[in-house]
Design a protein around this motif. Structure first.
Motif, PDB file in Angstrom:
ATOM      1  N   PHE A  74       0.829  -1.199   0.000  1.00  0.00           N
ATOM      2  CA  PHE A  74       0.000   0.000   0.000  1.00  0.00           C
ATOM      3  C   PHE A  74       0.866   1.252   0.000  1.00  0.00           C
ATOM      4  CE2 PHE A  74      -2.498   3.300   2.095  1.00  0.00           C
ATOM      5  CZ  PHE A  74      -3.739   3.189   1.474  1.00  0.00           C
ATOM      6  N   VAL A  78       1.014   4.084  -2.994  1.00  0.00           N
ATOM      7  CA  VAL A  78       0.706   5.499  -2.754  1.00  0.00           C
ATOM      8  C   VAL A  78       1.893   6.370  -3.141  1.00  0.00           C
ATOM      9  CG1 VAL A  78       0.222   7.227  -0.973  1.00  0.00           C
ATOM     10  CG2 VAL A  78      -0.993   5.043  -0.949  1.00  0.00           C
ATOM     11  N   GLY A 140      -4.499   1.434  -3.418  1.00  0.00           N
ATOM     12  CA  GLY A 140      -3.529   2.415  -2.960  1.00  0.00           C
ATOM     13  C   GLY A 140      -3.491   3.626  -3.877  1.00  0.00           C
TER      14      GLY A 140
END
Length: 238
Positions: A74, A78, A140
């Motif tokens: 994740f 991001v 994400g």
């Protein structure tokens, strides 16, 4: 010439045309499919995975490996989404279209990997782990966009904050001043559809997965790829 941070925060008018409920629908849909198919994995947010890790550490350990890898996956998704967005916007390219495309492509890969892995009997099997992490990576990207490109639409993957604000606004609305009422109505107009969209996505996603297994992920994948196509000619004006 280097761009200022204020310039990088500018958003195209086209972003306002993207309904938050549609993205919330996709998030709820993907989250429930991931949870149902992958031994309790939450793909749209990592908080639930922390809870499941705690539960499994004192009991059954099904899917523990995927949940442990979900957080770094994740974080990487991001971070990469933000770096890519910044690079594209510096060049005046349609960052939102590219990120929607990547999210849709990851969802398609999530679906394809799941279909290859069926039947899922071993939660630690490599294909099962890869399948789950593809879903986490896709979500994400959407989480990153909800903080940058789509910040004005509000959160589309986590409904706790939206629901809390809706209740607070509902309590405050009767005694609010006219100016405050206008602000409350604007917030409700943004948050209520998101919550309804997420709940609808979760319900429909559950039934779709029960009926057609991983093929059910074709719907959110096509949805995100369609949004990418729709915004491909809309670069940011910086």
């Amino acid at each position: 010439m280097a761009l200022t941070s204020q310039a990088l925060q500018a958003k195209p008018a086209a972003v306002a045309d993207i309904p938050s409920w549609l993205l919330s629908f996709a998030a709820g849909y993907v989250d429930v499919v991931g949870f149902a198919a992958l031994f309790g994995l939450f793909t749209a947010h990592v908080t639930g995975n922390f809870i499941m890790i705690g539960v499994q550490l004192i009991g059954a350990s099904e899917g523990l490996l995927t949940k442990l890898l979900a957080l770094p996956t994740f974080v990487v998704a991001v971070g990469c989404a933000r770096l890519l967005e910044t690079a594209l916007r510096r060049r005046g390219l349609p960052a939102i279209a590219v990120l929607f495309f990547l999210e849709g492509a990851l969802l398609a890969a999530f679906m394809a990997t799941g279909l290859v892995a069926v039947p899922l009997t071993d939660p630690s099997a490599p294909l099962v782990v890869i399948c789950g992490l593809l879903g986490v990576a896709a979500m994400g990207i959407q989480n990153a966009m909800s903080r940058t490109l789509l910040a004005d639409a509000g959160p589309t993957t986590i409904m706790t904050g939206n629901t809390t604000q809706i209740v607070i606004d509902a309590v405050d609305l009767p005694g609010a001043t006219p100016e405050a009422r206008a602000a409350i109505r604007r917030r409700l107009g943004k948050m209520l559809p998101a919550v309804i969209g997420f709940a609808s996505g979760a319900i429909i996603g559950a039934f779709a997965f029960k009926l057609v297994s991983f093929w059910s992920l074709a719907l959110p994948a096509v949805l995100l790829l369609s949004l990418s196509l729709q915004h491909r000619r809309e670069p940011h004006s910086l």
